[in-house]
Scaffold this active site. Structure first.
Site, PDB file in Angstrom:
ATOM      1  N   SER A  45       0.794  -1.228   0.000  1.00 40.63           N
ATOM      2  CA  SER A  45       0.000   0.000   0.000  1.00 40.63           C
ATOM      3  C   SER A  45       0.825   1.276   0.000  1.00 40.63           C
ATOM      4  O   SER A  45       0.372   2.310  -0.470  1.00 40.63           O
ATOM      5  CB  SER A  45      -0.952   0.008   1.189  1.00 40.63           C
ATOM      6  OG  SER A  45      -0.239  -0.104   2.398  1.00 40.63           O
TER       7      SER A  45
ATOM      8  N   HIS B   5      -5.279  -3.189  -2.758  1.00 39.38           N
ATOM      9  CA  HIS B   5      -4.860  -2.257  -3.821  1.00 39.38           C
ATOM     10  C   HIS B   5      -4.652  -2.965  -5.151  1.00 39.38           C
ATOM     11  O   HIS B   5      -4.161  -2.358  -6.104  1.00 39.38           O
ATOM     12  CB  HIS B   5      -3.586  -1.525  -3.401  1.00 39.38           C
ATOM     13  CG  HIS B   5      -3.789  -0.714  -2.163  1.00 39.38           C
ATOM     14  ND1 HIS B   5      -4.329   0.554  -2.182  1.00 39.38           N
ATOM     15  CD2 HIS B   5      -3.575  -1.026  -0.857  1.00 39.38           C
ATOM     16  CE1 HIS B   5      -4.419   0.998  -0.938  1.00 39.38           C
ATOM     17  NE2 HIS B   5      -3.984   0.070  -0.118  1.00 39.38           N
TER      18      HIS B   5
ATOM     19  N   LYS C 111     -11.861   0.958  -2.400  1.00 43.86           N
ATOM     20  CA  LYS C 111     -10.775   1.565  -3.167  1.00 43.86           C
ATOM     21  C   LYS C 111     -11.194   1.574  -4.648  1.00 43.86           C
ATOM     22  O   LYS C 111     -12.039   2.371  -5.026  1.00 43.86           O
ATOM     23  CB  LYS C 111      -9.462   0.845  -2.854  1.00 43.86           C
ATOM     24  CG  LYS C 111      -9.173   0.909  -1.329  1.00 43.86           C
ATOM     25  CD  LYS C 111      -7.857   0.328  -0.955  1.00 43.86           C
ATOM     26  CE  LYS C 111      -7.683   0.076   0.528  1.00 43.86           C
ATOM     27  NZ  LYS C 111      -8.111   1.054   1.486  1.00 43.86           N
TER      28      LYS C 111
HETATM   29  C1  LIG Z   1      -3.375  -3.203   2.199  1.00 40.84           C
HETATM   30  C2  LIG Z   1      -4.591  -2.723   2.919  1.00 40.84           C
HETATM   31  N1  LIG Z   1      -5.360  -3.610   3.540  1.00 40.84           N
HETATM   32  C3  LIG Z   1      -6.468  -3.252   4.205  1.00 40.84           C
HETATM   33  C4  LIG Z   1      -6.854  -1.926   4.265  1.00 40.84           C
HETATM   34  C5  LIG Z   1      -8.070  -1.544   5.033  1.00 40.84           C
HETATM   35  O1  LIG Z   1      -9.155  -1.429   4.187  1.00 40.84           O
HETATM   36  P1  LIG Z   1     -10.390  -0.503   4.592  1.00 40.84           P
HETATM   37  O2  LIG Z   1      -9.987   0.885   4.242  1.00 40.84           O
HETATM   38  O3  LIG Z   1     -11.528  -1.037   3.803  1.00 40.84           O
HETATM   39  O4  LIG Z   1     -10.587  -0.681   6.067  1.00 40.84           O
HETATM   40  C6  LIG Z   1      -6.097  -0.959   3.623  1.00 40.84           C
HETATM   41  C7  LIG Z   1      -6.547   0.447   3.677  1.00 40.84           C
HETATM   42  O5  LIG Z   1      -5.923   1.386   3.446  1.00 40.84           O
HETATM   43  C8  LIG Z   1      -4.922  -1.359   2.944  1.00 40.84           C
HETATM   44  O6  LIG Z   1      -4.136  -0.457   2.350  1.00 40.84           O
END
Ligand SMILES: Cc1ncc(COP(=O)(O)O)c(C=O)c1O
Length: 412
Positions: free
Chosen positions: A177, A205, A237
């Site tokens: 991320s 992502h 996203k």
């Molecule tokens: C790699 C990753 N996993 C999980 C999440 C969490 O997702 P959510 O925003 O739906 O809680 C994010 C959020 O930024 C993320 O970047």
């Protein structure tokens, strides 16, 4: 009591780590009104521009009209609405898995899957640059956790070979991320299959952004449908809505329904979010060229940034980090870029390792090439204004250091 809170906030300020949110009016488009000014938005995860797509919005409204504004409770208490079921069928087909289960958010999905599968007597091996929700999921699990060096399959193999535990889980982001690089999923798939371990892949992502038709990096690696692979995906996203899902075998889904605390003890996601996500999935299958456009736009931005002297070689996706190093300097560049009309948020510890503060740029398919060219020039000017020469950036690979604390029981 208040004095203690004020002291902690002052310490954050002193270290250049105090956060504040900025006020955006209007949807997450290529341009937004930020604190009253129009700026180019270069840090939103609305990668395909679907959050503001008329069909996605209409579907969200229609779902709220039909099923109401809220789900009323945990599905184990007040029932699964037909729209939950419909979306789960669509998500399972999209990811090529047997079944899917919707969660309130990606954060909750990672907590749930790690806590449910990471039982006592299991070893969880987690990449050192995994998302915070995975780190927190490891904390919630009763398993022992070992952290392996970023994308280092040999280190992971070493850990797995020495683990006394019979059961093991390997967990990784597929698109990281904050770095925009990809996990070596084919190798991870092979290694885990040979060890009889499960592989949990966070496709937050990757969903909608990479792989055939945006189906993700797991599909790209040919691991879709593999019995030992569990996918976490998000709806908030590229799919432009809110919520998340786990795509897995029917057996793992059944375990999650029965033991994943964020599924059991939290209100199910609201119909509007699910309706929006359903429409986004439909759009993605009708218009897969959106994914190619996103990837092409990401290449344009990288080429233009390289021309400005930035080192962007580490990124191979729509996430492009400009690693600066010091938190204050990253903030100074961010503010200078904002002055010049580009919103690219600075990311600082603890989100990224100490000494690797950065501007995390996120490309959207709805950015034009000209906007991205201009943004690269603006970022070059902003960097100089903040006293930073682009060529002096830290290459991503060198910058990546241990971010998760080393959890007990591991010494490499
Ligand atoms: C790699 C990753 N996993 C999980 C999440 C969490 O997702 P959510 O925003 O739906 O809680 C994010 C959020 O930024 C993320 O970047």
């Amino acid at each position: 009591m208040s004095a203690e809170i004020e002291k902690r906030l002052a310490e954050l300020e002193e270290a250049g780590l105090r956060r504040r949110t900025r006020l955006v009016s209007g949807p997450q488009g290529a341009h937004v009104m930020l604190d009253g000014r129009s700026v180019l938005l270069l840090c939103s995860n609305n990668y395909l521009g679907l959050a503001d797509h008329s069909r996605v919005k209409e579907a969200a409204v229609a779902a709220a009209e039909r099923w109401g504004a809220g789900a009323g409770g945990s599905r184990l208490v007040s029932g699964t609405m037909t729209i939950h079921q419909r979306l789960e069928e669509r998500l399972a087909a999209f990811k090529g898995s047997e079944r899917a289960l919707v969660f309130g958010s990606g954060y909750l999905a990672n907590l749930g899957v790690l806590q449910a599968l990471g039982t006592e007597g299991t070893l969880i091996c987690s990449d050192e640059l995994n998302h915070a929700s995975i780190v927190d999921g490891c904390r919630l699990a009763r398993a022992r956790t070992a952290v392996y060096a970023h994308n280092d399959v040999e280190h992971l193999r070493w850990l797995l070979e020495r683990a006394p535990e019979r059961d093991a889980l390997v967990v990784t982001d597929s698109v990281f991320s904050m770095d925009g690089d990809l996990a070596p999923l084919e190798e991870l798939g092979e290694l885990t299959a040979a060890r009889g371990a499960r592989l949990i892949v966070d496709e937050a992502h990757a969903t909608g952004c990479v792989g055939p038709g945006g189906r993700g990096a797991v599909a790209e690696a040919g691991l879709d449908g593999a019995e030992h692979v569990v996918i976490v995906g998000t709806l908030g996203k590229a799919l432009g809505s809110y919520g998340a899902f786990v795509a897995s075998s029917a057996l793992v889904r059944e375990l999650l329904v029965n033991t994943a605390r964020p599924f059991i003890f939290s209100t199910a996601p609201p119909p509007a979010a699910l309706g929006g996500a359903l429409a986004a999935l439909e759009l993605l299958s009708e218009e897969p060229e959106r994914v190619a456009q996103l990837q092409s736009r990401a290449r344009t931005l990288c080429d233009e940034l390289a021309r400005e002297g930035f080192d962007v070689a580490g990124s191979s996706t729509q996430i492009v980090p400009l690693v600066v190093g010091e938190a204050r300097q990253a903030m100074a560049i961010c503010e200078a870029a904002l002055e010049l009309g580009v919103f690219a948020q600075a990311i600082r510890p603890p989100t990224v390792p100490e000494g690797t503060s950065r501007l995390r740029l996120a490309v959207m398919a709805s950015h034009t090439k000209e906007e991205l060219r201009e943004a690269a020039r603006t970022l070059g000017r902003a960097a100089l204004k903040a006293g930073f020469r682009p060529g002096e950036g830290i290459p991503v690979a060198a910058a990546s250091g241990p971010r998760q604390e080393r959890l007990e029981g591991w010494a490499a």
